[in-house]
Design a protein around this motif. Sequence first.
Motif, short mmCIF file in Angstrom:
data_model
loop_
_atom_site.label_atom_id
_atom_site.label_comp_id
_atom_site.label_asym_id
_atom_site.label_seq_id
_atom_site.Cartn_x
_atom_site.Cartn_y
_atom_site.Cartn_z
N GLY A 42 1.04 -1.32 0.01
CA GLY A 42 -0.27 0.36 -0.03
C GLY A 42 0.62 1.19 0.30
O GLY A 42 0.32 2.27 -0.61
N ASN A 43 2.17 1.24 1.22
CA ASN A 43 2.77 2.78 0.79
C ASN A 43 3.32 2.66 -0.69
O ASN A 43 3.70 3.79 -0.89
CB ASN A 43 3.34 2.05 2.09
N ARG A 44 4.33 1.32 -1.37
CA ARG A 44 4.38 1.74 -2.49
C ARG A 44 3.33 2.16 -3.74
O ARG A 44 3.80 2.99 -4.19
CB ARG A 44 4.67 0.67 -3.02
N ARG A 45 2.18 1.88 -3.49
CA ARG A 45 1.28 2.00 -4.53
C ARG A 45 0.97 3.95 -4.09
O ARG A 45 1.05 4.35 -5.03
CB ARG A 45 0.33 1.22 -4.21
N ARG A 46 0.88 4.00 -2.66
CA ARG A 46 0.15 5.62 -2.37
C ARG A 46 1.70 6.80 -3.49
O ARG A 46 1.91 7.59 -3.24
CB ARG A 46 0.23 5.84 -0.90
N GLY A 47 3.15 5.68 -2.49
CA GLY A 47 4.08 6.45 -3.44
C GLY A 47 4.21 6.86 -4.74
O GLY A 47 4.73 7.93 -5.38
N GLU A 48 3.70 5.79 -5.79
CA GLU A 48 4.01 5.45 -7.26
C GLU A 48 2.76 6.52 -7.24
O GLU A 48 3.16 8.07 -8.22
CB GLU A 48 3.53 4.50 -7.12
N ARG A 49 1.81 6.88 -6.87
CA ARG A 49 0.80 8.16 -7.03
C ARG A 49 1.21 8.83 -6.82
O ARG A 49 0.87 10.19 -7.99
CB ARG A 49 -0.39 7.30 -6.45
N HIS A 50 2.42 9.66 -5.89
CA HIS A 50 2.71 11.05 -5.43
C HIS A 50 2.98 11.06 -6.44
O HIS A 50 3.50 12.24 -6.79
CB HIS A 50 3.31 10.73 -4.02
N ARG A 51 4.37 10.38 -6.82
CA ARG A 51 5.08 10.65 -7.76
C ARG A 51 4.41 10.99 -9.11
O ARG A 51 4.90 11.89 -9.63
CB ARG A 51 6.23 9.02 -7.74
#
Length: 329
Positions: free
Chosen positions: A140-149
């Motif tokens: 979940g943190n990885r997906r959120r980081g990708e969306r933020h990026r």
Amino acid sequence: MTQAVGLLPDGTPHYAPVGVLLAEGDRVCCHLCGRWFLSVASHLRYHGWAKAAYIEAFGLELSNPLSGAATSRRRAEALGARRAEPAIRRARLAGRERTARGALAEAAARAARGRPHPLERRAKTLAALAVVDPAARAEGNRRRGERHRARVGAEVAARFGFATLDEYLDARLRAGLSMAAISREAGLHKDWVHRHAPVDRRHPPGEARLLRAAQALGFGGAGEYLRAAHVEQHRSVAAIALEAGVSRWTVAAALRHRGIEPVPHADKRHRSEDRDRAVARRLGFASVGDYVRAERAQGRTWGSLAAESGIAQTSLRRYAQHVVNIVAP
């Protein structure tokens, strides 16, 4: 009277733990006096406290009703029976509209900005995270980081007229901007910019200036220029840097970027190797190493070899001990 369990920073005693609203059946405990009520909110007038100040002082959530579960349930049922009233219907519609366009989320974010995380919310968050699988949380943190990026990259690219962040970074790097300069222009941290730049575009700082210098000297690229100057012509890193108008660290980084290990004092070493080749030819040997090993086998001293060849004893020892033969052509 119930004994106090602690003191607030201003010295006010409290009779229930900070960050917890104690409940027993339909009643909840007042932190200020330790007595039990159906609703502490209405009781706070007795102490001269406002609800917002009470919630902040005792680490409770803003949404906490300060009442027991049964009282909250009765209030919800009473409000549900009034849903058909025009005023309540208008309020519900307005709330849905604000929710749909994100106004409520923005208002909540503004209200929470700069306010410490309530202890009650922190405890709930930790309890919820404790039952979540660590791998799922990491995903979940990885997906959120990708969306933020993706969001940040799109905003930066659009601001400077590019379709993607990669195009923006590529253009700026080709123009000779460093990661620090790009980060200042984009308003981003340079480590973030470097981490998200494509690997094949992460050129050493000054790469664009080095490329322009190579092209001005008639080379097709920086790599071709560096190989010719350092590997074939045996020019030093400092000499190349002076000619190209860049720092020595830029030249060294560019060489390593292309798999070429910089040779310290390359021009001096090359001249020394030329002299040693001449010595080997004069003495009738294929290499200085062959000369040293053959003469040492005859019992000659290092001093006599140095006097005969004109090569320092330390260099002669190096030729004898390591595979560093300078072969005479």
